[in-house]
Design an enzyme around this catalytic site. Structure first.
Site, PDB file in Angstrom:
ATOM      1  N   SER A 183      43.992 -42.850  12.353  1.00  0.00           N
ATOM      2  CA  SER A 183      44.194 -44.456  12.776  1.00  0.00           C
ATOM      3  C   SER A 183      43.736 -45.353  11.859  1.00  0.00           C
ATOM      4  CB  SER A 183      43.242 -44.373  14.135  1.00  0.00           C
ATOM      5  OG  SER A 183      43.988 -45.164  15.063  1.00  0.00           O
ATOM      6  N   PRO A 184      44.476 -46.744  11.539  1.00  0.00           N
ATOM      7  CA  PRO A 184      44.092 -47.446  10.721  1.00  0.00           C
ATOM      8  C   PRO A 184      42.756 -47.934  10.970  1.00  0.00           C
ATOM      9  CG  PRO A 184      45.462 -48.456  12.267  1.00  0.00           C
ATOM     10  CD  PRO A 184      45.646 -47.016  12.619  1.00  0.00           C
ATOM     11  N   CYS A 193      39.728 -50.388   9.395  1.00  0.00           N
ATOM     12  CA  CYS A 193      39.346 -51.616   8.336  1.00  0.00           C
ATOM     13  C   CYS A 193      37.887 -51.069   7.636  1.00  0.00           C
ATOM     14  CB  CYS A 193      39.110 -52.884   8.861  1.00  0.00           C
ATOM     15  SG  CYS A 193      40.601 -53.686   9.254  1.00  0.00           S
ATOM     16  N   ALA A 246      44.456 -52.135   8.896  1.00  0.00           N
ATOM     17  CA  ALA A 246      45.097 -53.416   8.939  1.00  0.00           C
ATOM     18  C   ALA A 246      44.875 -54.439   7.673  1.00  0.00           C
ATOM     19  CB  ALA A 246      44.433 -54.237  10.108  1.00  0.00           C
ATOM     20  N   TYR A 280      44.499 -59.902  17.694  1.00  0.00           N
ATOM     21  CA  TYR A 280      44.867 -60.421  16.430  1.00  0.00           C
ATOM     22  C   TYR A 280      46.335 -61.350  16.728  1.00  0.00           C
ATOM     23  CZ  TYR A 280      41.172 -57.859  14.737  1.00  0.00           C
ATOM     24  OH  TYR A 280      39.956 -57.171  14.520  1.00  0.00           O
ATOM     25  N   ARG A 323      51.567 -51.396  17.263  1.00  0.00           N
ATOM     26  CA  ARG A 323      50.298 -51.089  17.835  1.00  0.00           C
ATOM     27  C   ARG A 323      50.330 -52.017  18.813  1.00  0.00           C
ATOM     28  NH1 ARG A 323      44.170 -48.971  16.481  1.00  0.00           N
ATOM     29  NH2 ARG A 323      45.780 -46.898  16.771  1.00  0.00           N
ATOM     30  N   LEU A 356      38.994 -41.862  21.733  1.00  0.00           N
ATOM     31  CA  LEU A 356      38.345 -40.600  22.077  1.00  0.00           C
ATOM     32  C   LEU A 356      39.033 -39.515  22.254  1.00  0.00           C
ATOM     33  CD1 LEU A 356      35.600 -42.571  24.153  1.00  0.00           C
ATOM     34  CD2 LEU A 356      35.309 -41.671  22.115  1.00  0.00           C
ATOM     35  N   GLY A 373      40.671 -41.593  15.170  1.00  0.00           N
ATOM     36  CA  GLY A 373      39.843 -42.915  14.306  1.00  0.00           C
ATOM     37  C   GLY A 373      38.352 -42.075  14.079  1.00  0.00           C
ATOM     38  N   ARG A 374      37.624 -42.581  14.915  1.00  0.00           N
ATOM     39  CA  ARG A 374      36.094 -42.223  14.336  1.00  0.00           C
ATOM     40  C   ARG A 374      35.794 -41.055  14.308  1.00  0.00           C
ATOM     41  NH1 ARG A 374      34.385 -46.206  19.285  1.00  0.00           N
ATOM     42  NH2 ARG A 374      36.367 -45.120  19.892  1.00  0.00           N
TER      43      ARG A 374
HETATM   44  C1  LIG Z   1      35.686 -48.827  11.290  1.00  0.00           C
HETATM   45  C2  LIG Z   1      36.826 -49.173  12.195  1.00  0.00           C
HETATM   46  C3  LIG Z   1      37.960 -49.984  11.894  1.00  0.00           C
HETATM   47  C4  LIG Z   1      39.151 -50.073  12.739  1.00  0.00           C
HETATM   48  N1  LIG Z   1      40.072 -50.883  11.884  1.00  0.00           N
HETATM   49  C5  LIG Z   1      41.438 -50.968  12.727  1.00  0.00           C
HETATM   50  C6  LIG Z   1      42.378 -51.476  11.949  1.00  0.00           C
HETATM   51  O1  LIG Z   1      42.453 -51.863  10.746  1.00  0.00           O
HETATM   52  N2  LIG Z   1      43.433 -51.457  12.924  1.00  0.00           N
HETATM   53  C7  LIG Z   1      43.513 -51.021  14.164  1.00  0.00           C
HETATM   54  O2  LIG Z   1      44.505 -51.125  14.865  1.00  0.00           O
HETATM   55  N3  LIG Z   1      42.502 -50.490  14.782  1.00  0.00           N
HETATM   56  C8  LIG Z   1      41.212 -50.554  14.094  1.00  0.00           C
HETATM   57  N4  LIG Z   1      40.474 -49.536  14.662  1.00  0.00           N
HETATM   58  C9  LIG Z   1      40.521 -48.914  15.903  1.00  0.00           C
HETATM   59  C10 LIG Z   1      40.923 -47.681  15.551  1.00  0.00           C
HETATM   60  O3  LIG Z   1      42.131 -47.373  14.887  1.00  0.00           O
HETATM   61  C11 LIG Z   1      41.040 -46.603  16.941  1.00  0.00           C
HETATM   62  O4  LIG Z   1      41.821 -47.294  17.791  1.00  0.00           O
HETATM   63  C12 LIG Z   1      39.556 -46.799  17.716  1.00  0.00           C
HETATM   64  O5  LIG Z   1      38.746 -46.447  16.811  1.00  0.00           O
HETATM   65  C13 LIG Z   1      39.679 -45.812  18.999  1.00  0.00           C
HETATM   66  O6  LIG Z   1      40.273 -44.421  18.227  1.00  0.00           O
HETATM   67  P1  LIG Z   1      38.657 -43.364  18.020  1.00  0.00           P
HETATM   68  O7  LIG Z   1      38.208 -43.188  19.510  1.00  0.00           O
HETATM   69  O8  LIG Z   1      39.502 -42.168  17.805  1.00  0.00           O
HETATM   70  O9  LIG Z   1      37.777 -43.901  17.183  1.00  0.00           O
HETATM   71  C14 LIG Z   1      39.016 -49.379  13.829  1.00  0.00           C
HETATM   72  C15 LIG Z   1      38.082 -48.650  14.224  1.00  0.00           C
HETATM   73  C16 LIG Z   1      36.933 -48.497  13.425  1.00  0.00           C
HETATM   74  C17 LIG Z   1      35.874 -47.508  14.170  1.00  0.00           C
END
Ligand SMILES: Cc1cc2nc3c(=O)[nH]c(=O)nc-3n(C[C@H](O)[C@H](O)[C@H](O)COP(=O)(O)O)c2cc1C
Length: 379
Positions: free
Chosen positions: A20-21, A23, A55, A184, A232, A309, A331-332
């Site tokens: 997942s993207p 930042c 992003a 955004y 997204r 999650l 993501g995380r």
């Molecule tokens: C450090 C960090 C940076 C993130 N940056 C972006 C981003 O650039 N673009 C976006 O759409 N979501 C961003 N997210 C959200 C994640 O892409 C993801 O949708 C969210 O963390 C939920 O998924 P997870 O439970 O697997 O972490 C970010 C999340 C984290 C933790």
């Protein structure tokens, strides 16, 4: 299914796992650094099918923070290309999320408060800048007030997205995703919470969808026909009077008609952070956003990516088997374990011989395995 290759237009990913993207707030004037190369590179070594870059701002004023990566200048391409080449060398499909922060631009990096820029940020050299959004409404008390989009702004931002797509192609990215979530710019046009315009870009659902659809159409035209385009969405605002799942289904049908291939189903963020444990009616439990991906997939008839999650190979596999999504974004948990895909393959029993691992690692791990088996240690 998780480890079956998937074909998206003329691009084939080795499996259905997408990083997942995320930042990193670690760029310098939009330029990526070695941090980004290693951060993204380790996910490619870790076996992901698609690795999506964070992003990346299509306009300088569209950065969330001073540390955001950018693609508003041809000079950004060279650094991005280096990352793309490494991701490809490791068998991953390189992807980039193109974004514009709108009224959530010009804020402090997370570790400096994640809020409006303060005197301490100014002292570090991080000065606020003027921001734009559909309306003058700020995010809340203490936040910068945006200037509402005027007639000329639409073409300027559309063109910035077009140029960003051209540069992303020049850098070698194979998937582009538009950031239409988390409060955004594009999301802020969609949601009645942040858009109170009275012209053809505000009011009715059709009017609120107009600018994000124009952006999708412009990028689709600028982005090669053989390369997939994702969007997204925040599937729901989860705020009274906000954007709903029914709206997302309708929007997705329109996205499909302008050539978007995948809707990436996130949620939230219109009034604050999308990831923080904010006041939400939807409980933040494993797979909490899967119902959104499922409903969009079934009712809008296009591919979806599930995110939020998703923590184990089993959970991801079950979601795919049940037809709830086509791609699974991590993501995380990928921050916690960059080798998440390789470990999921072990968990699901599809890689007993460490064949999916880079040979620099796999060669050793296969030879260690009998020793672990003998000691009853599970890996
Ligand atoms: C450090 C960090 C940076 C993130 N940056 C972006 C981003 O650039 N673009 C976006 O759409 N979501 C961003 N997210 C959200 C994640 O892409 C993801 O949708 C969210 O963390 C939920 O998924 P997870 O439970 O697997 O972490 C970010 C999340 C984290 C933790």
């Amino acid at each position: 299914m998780l480890f079956e290759p998937i074909r998206l237009r003329e691009v084939t990913a080795r499996n259905r796992i997408v990083i997942s993207p995320m930042c990193q707030y670690s760029a310098t004037d939009g330029h990526v650094t070695d941090w980004h190369l290693v951060h993204l590179g380790k996910f490619a070594q870790g076996g992901a099918g698609i690795v999506m870059m964070e992003a990346t701002a299509v306009e300088k004023r569209g950065r969330i923070t001073h540390g955001d990566t950018g693609i508003w200048d041809d000079a950004h391409v060279q650094g991005l290309r280096r990352i793309v080449e490494f991701l490809k060398s490791q068998g991953a499909v390189p992807a980039i999320q193109l974004g514009h922060a709108g009224r959530k631009a010009s804020m402090a990096r997370p570790w400096y408060g994640n809020g409006p820029l303060t005197q301490a940020d100014l002292d570090r050299g991080d000065k606020p800048w003027s921001i734009v959004a559909p309306s003058e409404k700020s995010l809340g008390e203490g936040w910068l007030s945006p200037r509402a989009f005027k007639a000329g702004d639409f073409d300027v931002v559309l063109n910035a997205f077009r140029q960003a797509a051209r540069r992303a192609h020049a850098a070698g990215f194979e998937v582009a995703e538009l950031h239409g979530a988390h409060g955004y710019l594009l999301h802020s046009f969609l949601s009645p919470i942040s858009n109170d315009r009275t012209d053809q870009y505000g009011g009715s659902l059709e009017n609120r969808m107009r600018f994000p659809l124009e952006v999708a159409k412009a990028v689709r035209e600028a982005w090669p026909a053989g390369k997939p385009l994702f969007m997204r969405c925040s599937s729901i605002d989860d705020v009274e009077g906000g954007w709903t799942l029914e709206d997302t289904v309708l929007f997705s049908k329109q996205l499909k008609s302008v050539g978007v291939d995948v809707v990436d189903c996130s949620s939230g963020g219109i009034l604050g952070s999308a990831t923080a444990a904010a006041k939400t009616t939807i409980k933040r439990e494993p797979g909490f956003q899967l119902p959104f991906a499922e409903r969009v997939r079934k009712e809008a008839g296009l591919m979806t990516m599930a995110v939020g999650l998703i923590l184990s190979g089993k959970q991801a596999e079950e979601a795919l088997q049940a037809g709830r999504a086509d791609l699974i974004a991590i993501g995380r948990d990928a921050l916690y374990d960059p080798n998440w895909p390789l470990h999921a393959a072990r968990e699901l029993g599809v890689d007993p011989e460490y064949a999916l691992w880079p040979h620099q690692y796999g060669w050793w791990l296969t030879r260690r395995q009998p020793l672990l088996d003998k000691a009853g240690i599970k890996r």
